[in-house]
Structures are given as structure tokens and as C-alpha cells.
Write a protein that holds these residues in place. Structure first.
Motif, PDB file in Angstrom:
ATOM      1  N   ARG A 297      11.168 -11.763   7.316  1.00 20.73           N
ATOM      2  CA  ARG A 297      10.380 -10.747   8.011  1.00 20.73           C
ATOM      3  C   ARG A 297      11.303  -9.801   8.781  1.00 20.73           C
ATOM      4  O   ARG A 297      10.929  -8.659   9.076  1.00 20.73           O
ATOM      5  N   ASP A 298      12.516 -10.298   9.100  1.00 25.12           N
ATOM      6  CA  ASP A 298      13.442  -9.511   9.921  1.00 25.12           C
ATOM      7  C   ASP A 298      14.205  -8.449   9.130  1.00 25.12           C
ATOM      8  O   ASP A 298      15.109  -7.817   9.661  1.00 25.12           O
ATOM      9  N   LEU A 299      13.850  -8.268   7.836  1.00 28.35           N
ATOM     10  CA  LEU A 299      14.401  -7.112   7.123  1.00 28.35           C
ATOM     11  C   LEU A 299      14.031  -5.844   7.891  1.00 28.35           C
ATOM     12  O   LEU A 299      14.799  -4.888   7.965  1.00 28.35           O
ATOM     13  N   ILE A 300      12.835  -5.867   8.450  1.00 24.67           N
ATOM     14  CA  ILE A 300      12.403  -4.786   9.338  1.00 24.67           C
ATOM     15  C   ILE A 300      12.486  -5.337  10.760  1.00 24.67           C
ATOM     16  O   ILE A 300      11.683  -6.177  11.152  1.00 24.67           O
ATOM     17  N   ASN A 301      13.466  -4.867  11.474  1.00 23.95           N
ATOM     18  CA  ASN A 301      13.749  -5.401  12.803  1.00 23.95           C
ATOM     19  C   ASN A 301      13.180  -4.492  13.889  1.00 23.95           C
ATOM     20  O   ASN A 301      13.310  -3.275  13.837  1.00 23.95           O
ATOM     21  N   THR A 302      12.534  -5.105  14.882  1.00 24.61           N
ATOM     22  CA  THR A 302      12.013  -4.343  16.015  1.00 24.61           C
ATOM     23  C   THR A 302      13.115  -4.162  17.058  1.00 24.61           C
ATOM     24  O   THR A 302      13.733  -5.133  17.486  1.00 24.61           O
ATOM     25  N   VAL A 303      13.374  -2.918  17.418  1.00 20.69           N
ATOM     26  CA  VAL A 303      14.337  -2.618  18.483  1.00 20.69           C
ATOM     27  C   VAL A 303      13.520  -2.244  19.707  1.00 20.69           C
ATOM     28  O   VAL A 303      12.952  -1.156  19.785  1.00 20.69           O
ATOM     29  N   ARG A 304      13.448  -3.173  20.632  1.00 23.75           N
ATOM     30  CA  ARG A 304      12.548  -3.021  21.773  1.00 23.75           C
ATOM     31  C   ARG A 304      12.763  -1.702  22.527  1.00 23.75           C
ATOM     32  O   ARG A 304      13.886  -1.337  22.856  1.00 23.75           O
ATOM     33  N   GLY A 305      11.679  -1.007  22.724  1.00 21.15           N
ATOM     34  CA  GLY A 305      11.718   0.246  23.486  1.00 21.15           C
ATOM     35  C   GLY A 305      12.235   1.436  22.698  1.00 21.15           C
ATOM     36  O   GLY A 305      12.298   2.542  23.215  1.00 21.15           O
ATOM     37  N   GLN A 306      12.609   1.214  21.403  1.00 19.62           N
ATOM     38  CA  GLN A 306      13.170   2.325  20.620  1.00 19.62           C
ATOM     39  C   GLN A 306      12.415   2.553  19.307  1.00 19.62           C
ATOM     40  O   GLN A 306      11.950   3.647  19.034  1.00 19.62           O
ATOM     41  N   GLY A 307      12.297   1.491  18.494  1.00 22.35           N
ATOM     42  CA  GLY A 307      11.626   1.677  17.214  1.00 22.35           C
ATOM     43  C   GLY A 307      11.939   0.533  16.278  1.00 22.35           C
ATOM     44  O   GLY A 307      11.888  -0.644  16.651  1.00 22.35           O
ATOM     45  N   TYR A 308      12.297   0.864  15.028  1.00 17.60           N
ATOM     46  CA  TYR A 308      12.572  -0.148  14.006  1.00 17.60           C
ATOM     47  C   TYR A 308      13.884   0.171  13.294  1.00 17.60           C
ATOM     48  O   TYR A 308      14.328   1.317  13.249  1.00 17.60           O
ATOM     49  N   SER A 309      14.474  -0.881  12.727  1.00 16.36           N
ATOM     50  CA  SER A 309      15.663  -0.689  11.893  1.00 16.36           C
ATOM     51  C   SER A 309      15.589  -1.638  10.720  1.00 16.36           C
ATOM     52  O   SER A 309      14.953  -2.704  10.805  1.00 16.36           O
ATOM     53  N   PHE A 310      16.238  -1.256   9.632  1.00 19.26           N
ATOM     54  CA  PHE A 310      16.275  -2.102   8.436  1.00 19.26           C
ATOM     55  C   PHE A 310      17.650  -2.741   8.353  1.00 19.26           C
ATOM     56  O   PHE A 310      18.676  -2.063   8.397  1.00 19.26           O
ATOM     57  N   ASN A 311      17.668  -4.072   8.231  1.00 15.21           N
ATOM     58  CA  ASN A 311      18.950  -4.782   8.162  1.00 15.21           C
ATOM     59  C   ASN A 311      18.837  -5.957   7.200  1.00 15.21           C
ATOM     60  O   ASN A 311      17.866  -6.716   7.251  1.00 15.21           O
ATOM     61  N   PHE A 312      19.839  -6.089   6.316  1.00 14.97           N
ATOM     62  CA  PHE A 312      19.906  -7.261   5.447  1.00 14.97           C
ATOM     63  C   PHE A 312      20.459  -8.430   6.240  1.00 14.97           C
ATOM     64  O   PHE A 312      21.308  -8.238   7.102  1.00 14.97           O
TER      65      PHE A 312
ATOM     66  N   THR B 244       0.864  -1.180   0.000  1.00 16.36           N
ATOM     67  CA  THR B 244       0.000   0.000   0.000  1.00 16.36           C
ATOM     68  C   THR B 244       0.907   1.238   0.000  1.00 16.36           C
ATOM     69  O   THR B 244       2.120   1.134   0.235  1.00 16.36           O
ATOM     70  N   ASN B 245       0.315   2.380  -0.254  1.00 17.73           N
ATOM     71  CA  ASN B 245       1.076   3.631  -0.271  1.00 17.73           C
ATOM     72  C   ASN B 245       1.843   3.826   1.042  1.00 17.73           C
ATOM     73  O   ASN B 245       3.043   4.111   1.056  1.00 17.73           O
ATOM     74  N   THR B 246       1.160   3.641   2.157  1.00 17.76           N
ATOM     75  CA  THR B 246       1.781   3.857   3.467  1.00 17.76           C
ATOM     76  C   THR B 246       2.862   2.821   3.757  1.00 17.76           C
ATOM     77  O   THR B 246       3.948   3.152   4.234  1.00 17.76           O
ATOM     78  N   GLU B 247       2.572   1.544   3.472  1.00 15.64           N
ATOM     79  CA  GLU B 247       3.555   0.486   3.690  1.00 15.64           C
ATOM     80  C   GLU B 247       4.809   0.745   2.872  1.00 15.64           C
ATOM     81  O   GLU B 247       5.935   0.568   3.354  1.00 15.64           O
ATOM     82  N   TYR B 248       4.607   1.165   1.633  1.00 11.04           N
ATOM     83  CA  TYR B 248       5.727   1.432   0.731  1.00 11.04           C
ATOM     84  C   TYR B 248       6.598   2.563   1.274  1.00 11.04           C
ATOM     85  O   TYR B 248       7.832   2.459   1.319  1.00 11.04           O
ATOM     86  N   ARG B 249       5.971   3.654   1.717  1.00  8.18           N
ATOM     87  CA  ARG B 249       6.742   4.795   2.211  1.00  8.18           C
ATOM     88  C   ARG B 249       7.473   4.456   3.511  1.00  8.18           C
ATOM     89  O   ARG B 249       8.609   4.891   3.730  1.00  8.18           O
ATOM     90  N   LEU B 250       6.863   3.650   4.359  1.00  4.62           N
ATOM     91  CA  LEU B 250       7.516   3.211   5.593  1.00  4.62           C
ATOM     92  C   LEU B 250       8.741   2.342   5.277  1.00  4.62           C
ATOM     93  O   LEU B 250       9.820   2.538   5.838  1.00  4.62           O
ATOM     94  N   PHE B 251       8.547   1.391   4.369  1.00  4.12           N
ATOM     95  CA  PHE B 251       9.635   0.477   4.007  1.00  4.12           C
ATOM     96  C   PHE B 251      10.801   1.257   3.406  1.00  4.12           C
ATOM     97  O   PHE B 251      11.963   1.045   3.778  1.00  4.12           O
ATOM     98  N   LYS B 252      10.510   2.164   2.487  1.00  2.48           N
ATOM     99  CA  LYS B 252      11.566   2.921   1.816  1.00  2.48           C
ATOM    100  C   LYS B 252      12.282   3.853   2.795  1.00  2.48           C
ATOM    101  O   LYS B 252      13.510   4.031   2.720  1.00  2.48           O
ATOM    102  N   TYR B 253      11.544   4.430   3.713  1.00  3.65           N
ATOM    103  CA  TYR B 253      12.142   5.329   4.711  1.00  3.65           C
ATOM    104  C   TYR B 253      13.147   4.557   5.567  1.00  3.65           C
ATOM    105  O   TYR B 253      14.255   5.038   5.834  1.00  3.65           O
ATOM    106  N   LEU B 254      12.775   3.350   5.990  1.00  3.14           N
ATOM    107  CA  LEU B 254      13.678   2.530   6.797  1.00  3.14           C
ATOM    108  C   LEU B 254      14.867   2.052   5.966  1.00  3.14           C
ATOM    109  O   LEU B 254      16.008   2.034   6.437  1.00  3.14           O
ATOM    110  N   TYR B 255      14.607   1.662   4.718  1.00  2.00           N
ATOM    111  CA  TYR B 255      15.665   1.170   3.827  1.00  2.00           C
ATOM    112  C   TYR B 255      16.745   2.231   3.612  1.00  2.00           C
ATOM    113  O   TYR B 255      17.937   1.921   3.587  1.00  2.00           O
ATOM    114  N   GLU B 256      16.322   3.455   3.450  1.00  2.00           N
ATOM    115  CA  GLU B 256      17.270   4.541   3.205  1.00  2.00           C
ATOM    116  C   GLU B 256      18.093   4.891   4.442  1.00  2.00           C
ATOM    117  O   GLU B 256      19.030   5.681   4.366  1.00  2.00           O
ATOM    118  N   ARG B 257      17.727   4.300   5.572  1.00  2.00           N
ATOM    119  CA  ARG B 257      18.458   4.528   6.828  1.00  2.00           C
ATOM    120  C   ARG B 257      18.939   3.193   7.400  1.00  2.00           C
ATOM    121  O   ARG B 257      18.863   2.947   8.592  1.00  2.00           O
TER     122      ARG B 257
END
Length: 220
Positions: free
Chosen positions: A205-220, A148-161
Motif C-alpha cells: 500500500r506504501d507505493l503511494i506514500n502519505t507525506v503528512r501536511g504536504q501530499g503524496y509521493s510514489f516510492n518503490f 477506475t479512470n480517476t484512480e488510474y490517472r492519479l496513480f500514473k501521475y504520481l508514478y511519473e514523478r
């Protein structure tokens, strides 16, 4: 591997490996010093550089330092001097071969470097993600995923960081354009749906990793 830049000062009697490589089907461009080599590297593309350390040491080692390209380098030496070999490797040489050597051995070493480069290139391609901003889709490891539009923008935002921890507050404000409420689970829902779509295409699924108490990170 076809195009080779050879830097040598003179052809040794009975050991014209440039000619022998040419007879094996390689395109050999021969120059006599590091400056000429750099000029050719600026204007031409080569698959490999052969540096004869018989040229002045300042020239040969300076070439290893000054070159801007990532073309692999094999250094050729008259002796098997350990210090010289270490210097060559420290300055960026990919291999070191002492004379006299069998032309077949040189060819095999060149093939090994080629395979190594192909493995690295393939690994890079496997970890690259192509984005399509018009369809809100991405392609990873040959798999196309439509979001979806929102999912795509979230994924790309994390990927770029990549590698950075992005807080939920930042994602909420920068991507969803609203403040994060105390009981707001909207962001988590979008992340969960994206992970599910990744898993549906046999991606982690762990391309988008949950960092407990902080947020999310993108990792290959």
C-alpha cells in the motif's frame, strides 16, 4: 554469455586465451586497439568486453571512459599493480585479472558478472510498471490491477514523478480538474481505494506514500 569482444595487441606464446575461449563455445571478436573496439561496439552487441592492458595504457583506459554501452568489462594485466587496478575500477571496469591465469578462473569470473547482471535486470523488471491506458489497468510484479479512470490517472501521475512530493492541490487541479475544497475528501478516497486494490494483489500500500501536511509521493 556468448559474444565477447577481446582487445589485445598480440597473442602471447602459449597463452592464446581467445582461442581457448572459442574452443569453449564463446564467439570471440578480436581487435588490436581501442578505436577498433569502439567501432565494433557501435555496430555490434556483445555480452562482455575483455581488455588486455598490454595495449597502450592511453588506449585501454580511454576505452573504459569513451564507451557508451553498459557492457561489462574485465581488464587483463601482466602485473598485479595496485594503482593500475584502482585506475581500472575507477574508470568503470567490472573485474581485474592478472596474468598468468587459469582459463577456468576467467570463465568463472565471467559467469559471476553474468549472474550479477541478470539479478540487476530482474530487479529492474520487478520494479517496472506497465500501464494500459485503454483498460485503466496496470501490471506490477506480474500482478494486474484494474482501476477506475480517476484512480488510474492519479496513480500514473504520481508514478511519473517518483520520489517527488506532489501536493494535494496539484493532484486536485491536474488530475481531478477542480480546486481543493477545505473539507473535500474526494482525493483521499480515491487514494485509499487504490491502496486497497494494491493490497488485494499482495502489493505494498506504501507505493503511494502519505507525506503528512504536504501530499503524496510514489516510492518503490
Amino acid at each position: 554469455m556468448k559474444r565477447i569482444l577481446l582487445i589485445e595487441q598480440k597473442v602471447e606464446a602459449g597463452f592464446d586465451f581467445g582461442r581457448k575461449l572459442n574452443e569453449l563455445g564463446y564467439q570471440i571478436c578480436t581487435v588490436n586497439d581501442a578505436f577498433q573496439a569502439l567501432v565494433h561496439l557501435e555496430s555490434h552487441s556483445f555480452d562482455l568486453i575483455l581488455v588486455d592492458l598490454a595495449i597502450p595504457k592511453m588506449d585501454s583506459f580511454w576505452l573504459l571512459v569513451a564507451r557508451k554501452c553498459h557492457t561489462p568489462v574485465i581488464t587483463l594485466a601482466n602485473t598485479n599493480d595496485v594503482l593500475e587496478k584502482l585506475n581500472a575500477f575507477e574508470l568503470g571496469a567490472d573485474d581485474y585479472l592478472s596474468k598468468p591465469f587459469n582459463i577456468r578462473e576467467l570463465q568463472l569470473r565471467m559467469n559471476v558478472i553474468t549472474r550479477r547482471g541478470q539479478l540487476v535486470e530482474n530487479a529492474i523488471k520487478q520494479t517496472m510498471i506497465e500501464f494500459d491506458d485503454t483498460e485503466y489497468s496496470l501490471t506490477c510484479s506480474g500482478h494486474k490491477i484494474t482501476l477506475t479512470n480517476t484512480e488510474y490517472r492519479l496513480f500514473k501521475y504520481l508514478y511519473e514523478r517518483q520520489g517527488e512530493v506532489v501536493t494535494k492541490e496539484e493532484l486536485q487541479q491536474r488530475v481531478l480538474h477542480k480546486k481543493l475544497g477545505k473539507f473535500d475528501r474526494n482525493l483521499d478516497m480515491h487514494i485509499s481505494n487504490t491502496r486497497r486494490k494494491l493490497a488485494d494483489r499482495n502489493l505494498s500500500r506504501d507505493l503511494i506514500n502519505t507525506v503528512r501536511g504536504q501530499g503524496y509521493s510514489f516510492n518503490f
